[in-house]
Write an enzyme that holds these catalytic residues in place. Structure first.
Site, mmCIF file in Angstrom:
data_model
loop_
_atom_site.group_PDB
_atom_site.id
_atom_site.type_symbol
_atom_site.label_atom_id
_atom_site.label_comp_id
_atom_site.label_asym_id
_atom_site.label_seq_id
_atom_site.Cartn_x
_atom_site.Cartn_y
_atom_site.Cartn_z
ATOM 1 N N ASP A 57 0.858 -1.183 0.000
ATOM 2 C CA ASP A 57 0.000 0.000 0.000
ATOM 3 C C ASP A 57 0.896 1.235 0.000
ATOM 4 O OD1 ASP A 57 -2.944 1.042 0.503
ATOM 5 O OD2 ASP A 57 -1.614 2.247 1.754
ATOM 6 N N HIS A 81 -5.428 4.978 6.452
ATOM 7 C CA HIS A 81 -4.712 5.809 5.477
ATOM 8 C C HIS A 81 -3.232 5.950 5.817
ATOM 9 C CE1 HIS A 81 -8.331 6.833 3.277
ATOM 10 N NE2 HIS A 81 -8.917 7.179 4.400
#
Length: 565
Positions: A33, A174
């Site tokens: 990610d 996030h």
């Protein structure tokens, strides 16, 4: 082992392990990610990489690093991720991090949630650092989830929704490593479901996403007699009920894809299994087709259409008509009222109400107030969030000033709301309360988007008649006649043909409309918005205009651009 059938004239050969596929349990996966400064590798940079290496359900290792960016992080991104410029000041550069990741992921199958985004940045990073771009094998958990997770289980295929569904011990927030860990849990949950379906190899996973049943293929003839140009198509069942409405620039080609592996949506296979007929309506150009699609979906509410089925469920925020107005959430509004909307849900309207009340101290009680009958004030008065017109501390004239500020923020300049919430975001960010700051930022962005939406709709629906022309790929013109935000006539003029007589003809044959009360007097909200986007496309020209087309120079449309995503 059974021999694998050989080509004609060749001797049978023994099946190899490669023919059987590579078991998922034997493969090494690197789940990755990224956090970035924006959405495009061409204009944005990586700020953090997080990766988890797994094999056979076991975590083999993890990698995580911030990455020093050459440009400041946009404040909106910093609030979302919690990554600040000061955190990156001493972080390693991209040249230092990329070789570490390339070595960490060597020989593994990459996995990402929305892999196109992460792989795009990784390929650009490898190239920028002078490394050959690896030909990574990869899986996308979004695409797999769309095949095996139903809407009843999760409202969407976002990482947070899937992490909750599969019980991830790590909540996505996030930040790169946390999101990668959550994606690992999602990947293993998806693999478990695929295993129950007999999908146990990497090749099986790829084939599963392209699977087409024989029954689905047998219905390809339903597309044979459909038009080849732009239009709307309607799948119907044996009882002639509409199942699904769609649109395309080439109806026949688009309908054919429903019977092939190029249609990835699992619910479409269910729809095709029920379909017995496909009807089509030819249209002059793509805009007319899209408008007709919206109208048919709203009229018939086909079960396999997810969007646009219930325009009547829109929610508005309006000021009540009384001596001391307050905000009220309603399903419709008439003429002469101050409102904000439409919102897609009650929750969205409530978030906008919170944003407005944070900047403008309107009363929040529901009782009807009168200066001659004072009542006790609530706690909001003591907190300074209401002027207490209920007990007489704020008179009619003073409260009218507050109402005037609310009217301006709802229908004109939203600057008061923007300044108030941006100051709140700055305070929360200074206290490192990034999650709360992100919530306030999202609330402000939603308010500005809706205020801008209202102003665009009001500008377009106020025009009695407009004729516009868009250039076609073959140097012709697509003509549209719009009245009060409704498409009332359409035509296409071929290359080399004088368009002026055609303009007169489409106006003369246009539908007559009678404006009804409300913000969209003649059309669905989505129709007017779609027309607005078409008018804003490059090359579109105004041919005729009755009235004026404008919106406030300092209004919400300009402010919303800052929070566009």
């Amino acid at each position: 082992m059974c021999p694998v059938p050989a080509r004609s004239g060749a001797a049978p050969r023994q099946a190899s392990l490669a023919d059987l596929g590579r078991p998922l349990s034997d493969l090494t996966f690197v789940v990755v990610d990224l956090e970035t400064t924006g959405g495009s590798p061409a204009t944005s940079e990586i700020t953090e990489i997080g990766a988890v290496k797994v094999r056979g359900g076991q975590v083999l290792g993890e990698m995580s690093s911030l990455v020093r960016a050459s440009t400041p992080i946009p404040p909106v991104v910093s609030v979302l991720t919690g990554i600040t410029d000061s955190m990156l000041a001493t972080a390693p550069t991209l040249d230092e991090v990329v070789p570490t990741f390339l070595e960490f992921s060597r020989g593994a199958v990459l996995v990402a949630h929305n892999a196109a985004f992460d792989l795009g940045f990784l390929r650009a990073a490898a190239q920028a650092c002078g490394y050959p771009v690896p030909a990574w094998e990869h899986l996308d958990t979004v695409l797999i989830a769309r095949r095996v997770v139903t809407r009843d289980e999760a409202p969407n295929c976002r990482l947070a929704s899937l992490a909750t569904l599969f019980g991830s011990p790590t909540e996505p927030n996030h930040r790169a490593l946390a999101d990668a860990r959550a994606t690992v849990a999602v990947l293993h949950g998806l693999f478990e479901r695929l295993g129950n379906l007999g999908v146990t190899t990497l090749e099986d996973v790829r084939e599963y996403s392209a699977r087409v049943s024989p029954a689905q293929r047998r219905k390809r003839h339903l597309a044979d007699d459909l038009p080849t140009g732009p239009g709307v198509y309607v799948f119907r069942d044996g009882a002639d009920r509409p199942l699904y409405v769609g649109t395309s620039r080439s109806v026949r080609s688009r309908v054919r894809t429903y019977f092939t592996a190029s249609e990835p949506r699992s619910r479409m296979a269910q729809m095709v299994a029920l379909a017995e007929r496909v009807d089509a309506i030819g249209c002059a150009h793509a805009l007319e087709a899209e408008v007709r699609e919206l109208r048919l979906i709203a009229e018939h509410k086909p079960p396999f259409n997810r969007r646009s089925r219930h325009p009547e469920r829109a929610v508005y925020l309006r000021l009540t008509d009384e001596l001391f107005p307050r905000l009220s959430r309603v399903r419709s509004v008439g003429d002469g009222v101050t409102y904000l909307g439409p919102f897609g849900s009650t929750q969205a309207a409530q978030e906008a109400e919170i944003a407005l009340l944070a900047a403008v101290p309107l009363r929040q009680c529901s009782a009807r107030l009168s200066p001659s009958r004072p009542t006790a004030a609530c706690a909001l008065a003591e907190l300074g969030r209401c002027g207490a017109p209920c007990d007489g501390r704020q008179g009619v004239a003073e409260y009218a000033e507050v109402v005037g500020a609310a009217r301006e923020a709802m229908s004109g300049d939203p600057g008061a709301v923007q300044e108030s919430l941006e100051a709140h975001i700055a305070r929360l960010a200074a206290e490192q309360r990034y999650e709360q700051a992100a919530e306030v930022r999202d609330r402000l962005a939603g308010y500005l988007r809706t205020a801008a939406r209202r102003q665009r709709l009001a500008a377009l629906t106020g025009i009695p008649e407009m004729v516009a022309a868009a250039p076609t790929a073959d140097a012709g013109w697509d003509l549209s006649v719009i009245r009060h935000g409704r498409l009332v006539s359409a035509a296409t003029v071929a290359r080399g043909v004088d368009p002026r007589p055609w303009v007169d003809a489409v106006v003369a044959t246009a539908e007559t409309v009678r404006p009804a009360p409300g913000p969209t007097p003649c059309a669905l909200v989505e129709e007017t918005e779609r027309i607005g986007r078409w008018l804003a496309a490059p090359g579109v020209r105004l041919v005729r205009l009755e009235g004026e087309w404008s919106w406030p120079a300092q209004g919400a449309i300009r402010a919303a651009l800052r929070y566009a995503t």
